[in-house]
Design a protein around this motif. Sequence first.
Motif, mmCIF file in Angstrom:
data_model
loop_
_atom_site.group_PDB
_atom_site.id
_atom_site.type_symbol
_atom_site.label_atom_id
_atom_site.label_comp_id
_atom_site.label_asym_id
_atom_site.label_seq_id
_atom_site.Cartn_x
_atom_site.Cartn_y
_atom_site.Cartn_z
ATOM 1 N N SER A 1 0.823 -1.478 -0.070
ATOM 2 C CA SER A 1 0.079 -0.032 -0.126
ATOM 3 C C SER A 1 0.902 1.131 -0.135
ATOM 4 C CB SER A 1 -0.874 0.013 1.208
ATOM 5 O OG SER A 1 -1.571 -0.969 1.314
ATOM 6 N N ILE A 2 0.503 2.255 -0.939
ATOM 7 C CA ILE A 2 1.129 3.476 -1.058
ATOM 8 C C ILE A 2 1.016 4.237 0.446
ATOM 9 C CG2 ILE A 2 1.217 5.590 -2.104
ATOM 10 C CD1 ILE A 2 2.400 3.407 -3.977
ATOM 11 N N THR A 3 2.019 4.709 1.061
ATOM 12 C CA THR A 3 1.732 5.381 2.446
ATOM 13 C C THR A 3 1.920 6.848 2.105
ATOM 14 O OG1 THR A 3 3.830 5.118 3.075
ATOM 15 C CG2 THR A 3 2.298 3.490 3.780
ATOM 16 N N GLU A 4 3.120 7.104 1.215
ATOM 17 C CA GLU A 4 3.480 8.760 1.129
ATOM 18 C C GLU A 4 3.912 8.747 -0.336
ATOM 19 O OE1 GLU A 4 6.041 12.154 3.041
ATOM 20 O OE2 GLU A 4 6.358 10.118 3.704
ATOM 21 N N LEU A 5 3.597 9.860 -1.103
ATOM 22 C CA LEU A 5 4.261 10.146 -2.499
ATOM 23 C C LEU A 5 4.403 11.506 -2.452
ATOM 24 C CD1 LEU A 5 4.685 9.432 -5.447
ATOM 25 C CD2 LEU A 5 2.349 9.746 -5.749
ATOM 26 N N THR A 6 5.633 11.995 -2.701
ATOM 27 C CA THR A 6 6.277 13.345 -2.767
ATOM 28 C C THR A 6 6.539 13.423 -4.116
ATOM 29 O OG1 THR A 6 8.417 12.887 -2.315
ATOM 30 C CG2 THR A 6 6.795 13.123 -0.307
ATOM 31 N N SER A 7 7.148 14.398 -4.344
ATOM 32 C CA SER A 7 7.958 14.771 -5.953
ATOM 33 C C SER A 7 9.093 14.229 -6.206
ATOM 34 C CB SER A 7 7.827 16.345 -6.120
ATOM 35 O OG SER A 7 8.946 16.825 -5.155
ATOM 36 N N GLU A 8 9.815 13.796 -5.094
ATOM 37 C CA GLU A 8 10.869 13.023 -4.979
ATOM 38 C C GLU A 8 10.881 11.502 -4.784
ATOM 39 O OE1 GLU A 8 14.072 14.432 -5.493
ATOM 40 O OE2 GLU A 8 12.784 16.201 -6.029
ATOM 41 N N PHE A 9 9.911 10.947 -3.969
ATOM 42 C CA PHE A 9 9.946 9.417 -3.511
ATOM 43 C C PHE A 9 8.445 8.984 -3.389
ATOM 44 C CE2 PHE A 9 10.084 11.580 0.501
ATOM 45 C CZ PHE A 9 9.194 10.973 1.204
ATOM 46 N N VAL A 10 8.414 7.618 -3.298
ATOM 47 C CA VAL A 10 7.233 6.911 -2.880
ATOM 48 C C VAL A 10 7.439 6.038 -1.836
ATOM 49 C CG1 VAL A 10 7.545 5.413 -4.680
ATOM 50 C CG2 VAL A 10 5.246 5.623 -3.941
ATOM 51 N N SER A 11 6.844 5.954 -0.803
ATOM 52 C CA SER A 11 7.066 5.039 0.300
ATOM 53 C C SER A 11 5.705 3.870 0.233
ATOM 54 C CB SER A 11 6.804 5.663 1.587
ATOM 55 O OG SER A 11 7.877 6.521 1.712
ATOM 56 N N ILE A 12 6.059 2.698 0.383
ATOM 57 C CA ILE A 12 5.169 1.591 0.216
ATOM 58 C C ILE A 12 5.385 0.589 1.435
ATOM 59 C CG2 ILE A 12 4.394 -0.451 -1.350
ATOM 60 C CD1 ILE A 12 6.572 1.008 -3.554
ATOM 61 N N SER A 13 4.246 0.392 2.211
ATOM 62 C CA SER A 13 4.001 -0.532 2.944
ATOM 63 C C SER A 13 3.843 -1.850 2.472
ATOM 64 C CB SER A 13 2.926 -0.113 4.067
ATOM 65 O OG SER A 13 2.890 -0.845 5.173
#
Length: 89
Positions: A46-58
Amino acid sequence: MTSPTPAASRLLQHCAAGQRWVVRYALTEDDAAAHQGHSLTDALGSITELTSEFVSISTRSGLVTVPLSAVRLAKPVPPPPPRRIRAEK
């Protein structure tokens, strides 16, 4: 190492937190050595955070943060199937 795929990074820009995605990304040289020479790996969760620089996935094994410049492919995936209940003997 393969070149970045801007289309994959742009596709991620349309996802929302909580959605389930699979993201294939390039490993750094140090990570590739740790993964027995493989240059790419996947993160499914699951996507937890998305910025213009990175994506965080749980993921099942923990939180994975991937720079968008390393993303090669990305696509939404359906929820996991329900767990099977084993019949007791």
